[in-house]
Scaffold this active site. Sequence first.
Site, PDB file in Angstrom:
ATOM      1  N   ASN A   1       0.864  -1.182   0.000  1.00 19.48           N
ATOM      2  CA  ASN A   1       0.000   0.000   0.000  1.00 19.48           C
ATOM      3  C   ASN A   1       0.901   1.232   0.000  1.00 19.48           C
ATOM      4  O   ASN A   1       1.495   1.569   1.018  1.00 19.48           O
ATOM      5  CB  ASN A   1      -0.886  -0.029   1.260  1.00 19.48           C
ATOM      6  CG  ASN A   1      -1.707   1.243   1.416  1.00 19.48           C
ATOM      7  OD1 ASN A   1      -1.824   2.033   0.480  1.00 19.48           O
ATOM      8  ND2 ASN A   1      -2.271   1.432   2.600  1.00 19.48           N
ATOM      9  N   TRP A   2       0.992   1.872  -1.168  1.00 15.68           N
ATOM     10  CA  TRP A   2       1.905   3.015  -1.286  1.00 15.68           C
ATOM     11  C   TRP A   2       1.337   4.269  -0.630  1.00 15.68           C
ATOM     12  O   TRP A   2       2.034   5.281  -0.519  1.00 15.68           O
ATOM     13  CB  TRP A   2       2.197   3.306  -2.757  1.00 15.68           C
ATOM     14  CG  TRP A   2       2.935   2.202  -3.496  1.00 15.68           C
ATOM     15  CD1 TRP A   2       3.354   0.989  -2.977  1.00 15.68           C
ATOM     16  CD2 TRP A   2       3.332   2.201  -4.870  1.00 15.68           C
ATOM     17  NE1 TRP A   2       3.982   0.258  -3.953  1.00 15.68           N
ATOM     18  CE2 TRP A   2       3.993   0.979  -5.122  1.00 15.68           C
ATOM     19  CE3 TRP A   2       3.203   3.128  -5.910  1.00 15.68           C
ATOM     20  CZ2 TRP A   2       4.514   0.655  -6.378  1.00 15.68           C
ATOM     21  CZ3 TRP A   2       3.714   2.807  -7.158  1.00 15.68           C
ATOM     22  CH2 TRP A   2       4.370   1.589  -7.387  1.00 15.68           C
ATOM     23  N   LYS A   3       0.065   4.236  -0.276  1.00 12.73           N
ATOM     24  CA  LYS A   3      -0.611   5.414   0.308  1.00 12.73           C
ATOM     25  C   LYS A   3      -0.417   6.639  -0.587  1.00 12.73           C
ATOM     26  O   LYS A   3      -0.350   6.491  -1.808  1.00 12.73           O
ATOM     27  CB  LYS A   3      -0.112   5.655   1.732  1.00 12.73           C
ATOM     28  CG  LYS A   3      -0.178   4.395   2.589  1.00 12.73           C
ATOM     29  CD  LYS A   3      -0.019   4.675   4.042  1.00 12.73           C
ATOM     30  CE  LYS A   3       0.038   3.358   4.801  1.00 12.73           C
ATOM     31  NZ  LYS A   3      -0.001   3.521   6.234  1.00 12.73           N
TER      32      LYS A   3
ATOM     33  N   HIS B   1      -9.368   0.745   4.819  1.00 12.97           N
ATOM     34  CA  HIS B   1      -8.108   0.998   5.527  1.00 12.97           C
ATOM     35  C   HIS B   1      -8.387   1.917   6.714  1.00 12.97           C
ATOM     36  O   HIS B   1      -9.233   2.815   6.626  1.00 12.97           O
ATOM     37  CB  HIS B   1      -7.090   1.636   4.576  1.00 12.97           C
ATOM     38  CG  HIS B   1      -5.712   1.662   5.164  1.00 12.97           C
ATOM     39  ND1 HIS B   1      -5.321   2.617   6.067  1.00 12.97           N
ATOM     40  CD2 HIS B   1      -4.660   0.829   5.004  1.00 12.97           C
ATOM     41  CE1 HIS B   1      -4.065   2.371   6.434  1.00 12.97           C
ATOM     42  NE2 HIS B   1      -3.644   1.291   5.800  1.00 12.97           N
TER      43      HIS B   1
ATOM     44  N   GLU C   1      -6.899   4.389   7.832  1.00 14.96           N
ATOM     45  CA  GLU C   1      -6.760   5.826   7.546  1.00 14.96           C
ATOM     46  C   GLU C   1      -8.018   6.373   6.880  1.00 14.96           C
ATOM     47  O   GLU C   1      -8.389   7.531   7.096  1.00 14.96           O
ATOM     48  CB  GLU C   1      -5.501   6.064   6.692  1.00 14.96           C
ATOM     49  CG  GLU C   1      -4.239   5.860   7.520  1.00 14.96           C
ATOM     50  CD  GLU C   1      -3.023   5.393   6.748  1.00 14.96           C
ATOM     51  OE1 GLU C   1      -3.018   5.459   5.506  1.00 14.96           O
ATOM     52  OE2 GLU C   1      -2.061   4.932   7.407  1.00 14.96           O
TER      53      GLU C   1
ATOM     54  N   GLU D   1      -5.056  -5.150  10.570  1.00 15.92           N
ATOM     55  CA  GLU D   1      -4.078  -4.095  10.772  1.00 15.92           C
ATOM     56  C   GLU D   1      -4.383  -3.358  12.083  1.00 15.92           C
ATOM     57  O   GLU D   1      -5.248  -2.463  12.097  1.00 15.92           O
ATOM     58  CB  GLU D   1      -4.132  -3.101   9.612  1.00 15.92           C
ATOM     59  CG  GLU D   1      -3.851  -3.719   8.266  1.00 15.92           C
ATOM     60  CD  GLU D   1      -3.306  -2.704   7.287  1.00 15.92           C
ATOM     61  OE1 GLU D   1      -2.198  -2.910   6.798  1.00 15.92           O
ATOM     62  OE2 GLU D   1      -3.977  -1.690   7.045  1.00 15.92           O
TER      63      GLU D   1
ATOM     64  N   GLY E   1       2.517   2.321  10.658  1.00 12.95           N
ATOM     65  CA  GLY E   1       3.416   3.458  10.470  1.00 12.95           C
ATOM     66  C   GLY E   1       4.103   3.919  11.739  1.00 12.95           C
ATOM     67  O   GLY E   1       4.721   4.986  11.766  1.00 12.95           O
TER      68      GLY E   1
ATOM     69  N   SER F   1       3.672  -2.067  10.310  1.00 11.27           N
ATOM     70  CA  SER F   1       5.128  -2.055  10.482  1.00 11.27           C
ATOM     71  C   SER F   1       5.770  -3.407  10.175  1.00 11.27           C
ATOM     72  O   SER F   1       6.742  -3.798  10.825  1.00 11.27           O
ATOM     73  CB  SER F   1       5.498  -1.571  11.889  1.00 11.27           C
ATOM     74  OG  SER F   1       5.030  -0.247  12.089  1.00 11.27           O
TER      75      SER F   1
ATOM     76  N   GLY G   1       2.947  -1.162   4.252  1.00  9.92           N
ATOM     77  CA  GLY G   1       2.938   0.264   3.947  1.00  9.92           C
ATOM     78  C   GLY G   1       4.346   0.738   3.639  1.00  9.92           C
ATOM     79  O   GLY G   1       4.854   0.574   2.533  1.00  9.92           O
ATOM     80  N   GLY G   2       4.989   1.327   4.629  1.00 10.67           N
ATOM     81  CA  GLY G   2       6.316   1.948   4.457  1.00 10.67           C
ATOM     82  C   GLY G   2       7.317   1.092   3.694  1.00 10.67           C
ATOM     83  O   GLY G   2       7.978   1.575   2.766  1.00 10.67           O
TER      84      GLY G   2
END
Length: 251
Positions: A9-11, A96, A98, A168, A174, A214, A235-236
Site C-alpha cells: 500500500n503506497w498510500k 483501511h 486511515e 491491521e 506506520g 510495520s 505500507g512503508g
Amino acid sequence: MRKKIVAGNWKMNTTVAEGVALAKAVAAKSAEVPANVGLIVAPPFTHLVSVAEALKGSKVELSAQNCADKAKGAYTGEVAADMLVSAGCQWTILGHSERRQYYGETDAKLVDKVRLALDNGLGVILCVGEMLEERKAGRHFAVVTEQTENVLFHFSAEDMAKIVIAYEPVWAIGTGETATAEQAEEIHACIRKVLEGKFGKEVADNTTILYGGSCKPSNAKELFAQPDIDGGLIGGASLKADDFIEIGKSF
Ligand code: PEP
C-alpha cells in the site's frame, strides 16, 4: 489451499514517474518471490494506468487503495469500481484505518463499496483492526469481530472467494511498533473462527488473512510462520522494491 499474498500500500506517496520506477523495480525482481506467493501493489489513483503498463509481463497485480460507494454520476472527486477495472486494476483495498479515521468510512459504506467492487470483477482487500485505546480496554477481539461481521456477513460464500482480509492493528501502522507474532496470530485465528461460524470451515480455511502494521524484512518471517497469517499488507516497506521483494520471500 488459501493463497499467500504480499500487498504493498503506497498510500499518498510518489509522483507518477517515481511510482512507475518503483513498479518496474518490483516487477523486475518479482520472479525471485516463490510462485505460490502473490504480489500486489496499490499506488495512488493517478498512477494506475502507467503502473499497469510497467507491471505487464510480471506476476505483480495492481490494486487501488479505495473505490467509490456509488456506481457513477455526480460524486465529484470519487473513482468508481468500473473505472479501476478500466485502468488495469485486479484489486482494491477497502476500509483501511486511515480511511475510517480521516474520511468517515463506515462499515455500512463499506458494504456498498465491497458490493460494487465484486460486481465489477475486482478482488477486495478488506482492512480491519482495533485502535490503541480499544486494545488497552481489552476490546480488540470484539472490535475486529464486529468489523468483520458488519461488512462480510452481507456477502455469500461465493463472494468470499474474491475477498482477502487484512488485520491491521491501528497502533502498529506506520509507528514502527509491530504486533508480536502471537498477538497477530490470535486475532487472525479469531477472524477465521468468525468466518467459519457464518460461511463454514471450507470458506474459512480458504480465506487469505494478511497482517499489516510495520511489517518489514526483519519481522516478516516470524509473522508469516504463524498458521493463520497468510502474508502481509505492507505500507512503508513497500516503497523500497528490495524490502518489498524480501518480504515476499519470507514464507
Ligand atoms: C498500512 O498502512 O497498510 C501499513 C501496514 O503501513 P505500515 O507498514 O507502514 O505500518
